[in-house]
Design an enzyme around this catalytic site. Structure first.
Site, PDB file in Angstrom:
ATOM      1  CG  ASN A  20      -1.694   1.254   1.406  1.00 45.60           C
ATOM      2  OD1 ASN A  20      -1.861   2.020   0.449  1.00 45.60           O
ATOM      3  ND2 ASN A  20      -2.213   1.496   2.602  1.00 45.60           N
ATOM      4  CD1 TRP A  21       3.519   1.083  -3.092  1.00 42.17           C
ATOM      5  CD2 TRP A  21       3.395   2.389  -4.909  1.00 42.17           C
ATOM      6  NE1 TRP A  21       4.189   0.445  -4.097  1.00 42.17           N
ATOM      7  CE2 TRP A  21       4.124   1.228  -5.236  1.00 42.17           C
ATOM      8  CE3 TRP A  21       3.187   3.345  -5.910  1.00 42.17           C
ATOM      9  CZ2 TRP A  21       4.652   1.011  -6.509  1.00 42.17           C
ATOM     10  CZ3 TRP A  21       3.704   3.134  -7.174  1.00 42.17           C
ATOM     11  CH2 TRP A  21       4.433   1.980  -7.463  1.00 42.17           C
ATOM     12  CE  LYS A  22       0.282   3.510   4.778  1.00 43.87           C
ATOM     13  NZ  LYS A  22       0.090   3.698   6.201  1.00 43.87           N
ATOM     14  CG  HIS A  68      -5.753   2.090   5.019  1.00 44.70           C
ATOM     15  ND1 HIS A  68      -5.322   3.037   5.917  1.00 44.70           N
ATOM     16  CD2 HIS A  68      -4.741   1.197   4.890  1.00 44.70           C
ATOM     17  CE1 HIS A  68      -4.093   2.727   6.304  1.00 44.70           C
ATOM     18  NE2 HIS A  68      -3.719   1.614   5.696  1.00 44.70           N
ATOM     19  CD  GLU A  76      -2.919   5.678   6.541  1.00 45.43           C
ATOM     20  OE1 GLU A  76      -2.874   5.741   5.297  1.00 45.43           O
ATOM     21  OE2 GLU A  76      -2.021   5.134   7.219  1.00 45.43           O
ATOM     22  CD  GLU A  97      -3.736  -2.465   7.294  1.00 49.43           C
ATOM     23  OE1 GLU A  97      -2.608  -2.717   6.867  1.00 49.43           O
ATOM     24  OE2 GLU A  97      -4.354  -1.427   6.985  1.00 49.43           O
ATOM     25  N   GLY A 108       2.337   2.297  10.717  1.00 45.74           N
ATOM     26  CA  GLY A 108       3.305   3.376  10.550  1.00 45.74           C
ATOM     27  C   GLY A 108       3.967   3.803  11.849  1.00 45.74           C
ATOM     28  CB  SER A 165       4.999  -1.635  12.186  1.00 48.87           C
ATOM     29  OG  SER A 165       4.620  -0.284  12.319  1.00 48.87           O
TER      30      SER A 165
HETATM   31  C1  PEP Z   1      -0.865   0.164   6.004  1.00 46.49           C
HETATM   32  O1  PEP Z   1      -0.961   1.365   5.821  1.00 46.49           O
HETATM   33  O2  PEP Z   1      -1.719  -0.602   5.533  1.00 46.49           O
HETATM   34  C2  PEP Z   1       0.270  -0.302   6.799  1.00 46.49           C
HETATM   35  C3  PEP Z   1       0.237  -1.517   7.278  1.00 46.49           C
HETATM   36  O3  PEP Z   1       1.301   0.576   6.992  1.00 46.49           O
HETATM   37  P1  PEP Z   1       2.741   0.261   7.663  1.00 46.49           P
HETATM   38  O4  PEP Z   1       3.196  -1.063   7.113  1.00 46.49           O
HETATM   39  O5  PEP Z   1       3.607   1.398   7.229  1.00 46.49           O
HETATM   40  O6  PEP Z   1       2.510   0.190   9.134  1.00 46.49           O
END
Ligand code: PEP
Length: 247
Positions: free
Chosen positions: A5-7, A92, A94, A164, A170, A210
């Protein structure tokens, strides 16, 4: 499955360079899992073209909750599908937190994705205060009931779930393998109650938060962890490749 997931990262040029690097790293191997990269809308068509003939599949990170029309700035599921993308990340944390996406809005997005032949990667997970109050199970249950348990079994068979924990996204704080397994097993039991054991056993439940090249193998070794949704570590091809190899 290992899905990136590049965001909101990477210009088109930087995204092309990242995909080229990943393709080169994967060229001599057959990944043991499905590999998906989730990119911003503007990359989708180019990346989908670049990965043709490789094991890599493409996901959008979002789609609109309306089919078409006067919704300036929105991108419909039909448009996403027309780029060659096969998956769409929906719900997600976010999107839920910063763009106020409610269970009802997410239900519409899931329905539109499915109606247009996209496979949703539906995200669930509790925030830190909910984990501290031991409410994670009821939170994920409500998220599933609010947005995907309305689907028929036939529709649900196309849904990938991504657990998640928001406190892990993050932050560098990863759920322990035991914490991940406990809630993944609970999520699978909820799917079994709603759709039966067979569909539950066939449901892919990803861990995200993470996850990196160092901790992926231990997380993926858990019986109910079927792979990962990877944010930060998907932005570096060697790290993403190492996570794919850990599956
Ligand atoms: C995500 O945004 O789906 C995610 C898992 O981010 P990160 O791996 O950076 O925690």
């Amino acid at each position: 499955m290992v899905a990136g997931n590049w965001k909101m990262n990477k210009t088109l040029q930087d995204g092309i360079a990242l995909v080229s690097e990943l393709k080169a790293l994967l060229a001599d191997t057959t990944p043991k899992c499905e590999v998906v990269i989730g990119t911003p809308f503007i990359h989708l068509a180019t990346v989908a073209e670049m990965v043709k003939g490789t094991p890599i599949k493409v996901a959008a990170e979002n789609c609109a909750d309306k089919a078409s029309g006067a919704y300036t700035g929105e991108v419909s599921a039909e448009m996403v599908k027309s780029t060659g993308a096969e998956y769409c990340i929906i719900g997600h944390s976010e999107r839920r937190a910063y763009y106020h996406e409610t269970p009802e809005i997410l239900r519409e997005k899931v329905l539109l994705a499915l109606a247009n032949g996209l496979k949703p990667i539906f995200c669930i997970g509790e925030v830190k205060e909910q984990r501290e109050a031991n409410q994670q199970n009821e939170v994920v249950k409500a998220q599933l009931e609010g947005s995907v348990f309305n689907l028929s079994a036939e529709e649900f068979a196309n849904v990938t779930l991504a657990y998640e924990p928001v406190w892990a996204i993050g932050t560098g704080l990863t759920a322990t393998p035991a914490q991940a397994e406990e809630i993944h097993a609970f999520v699978r039991s909820l799917v079994a109650n709603r759709y039966g054991k067979e569909l539950a056993d066939n449901t892919t439940i990803l861990y995200g938060g993470s996850c990196n090249a160092k901790n992926a193998a231990e997380l993926f070794a858990q019986p109910d962890v079927d792979g990962g949704l990877i944010g930060g570590a998907s932005l570096k091809a060697p790290d993403f490749k190492a996570i794919i190899d850990a599956r």
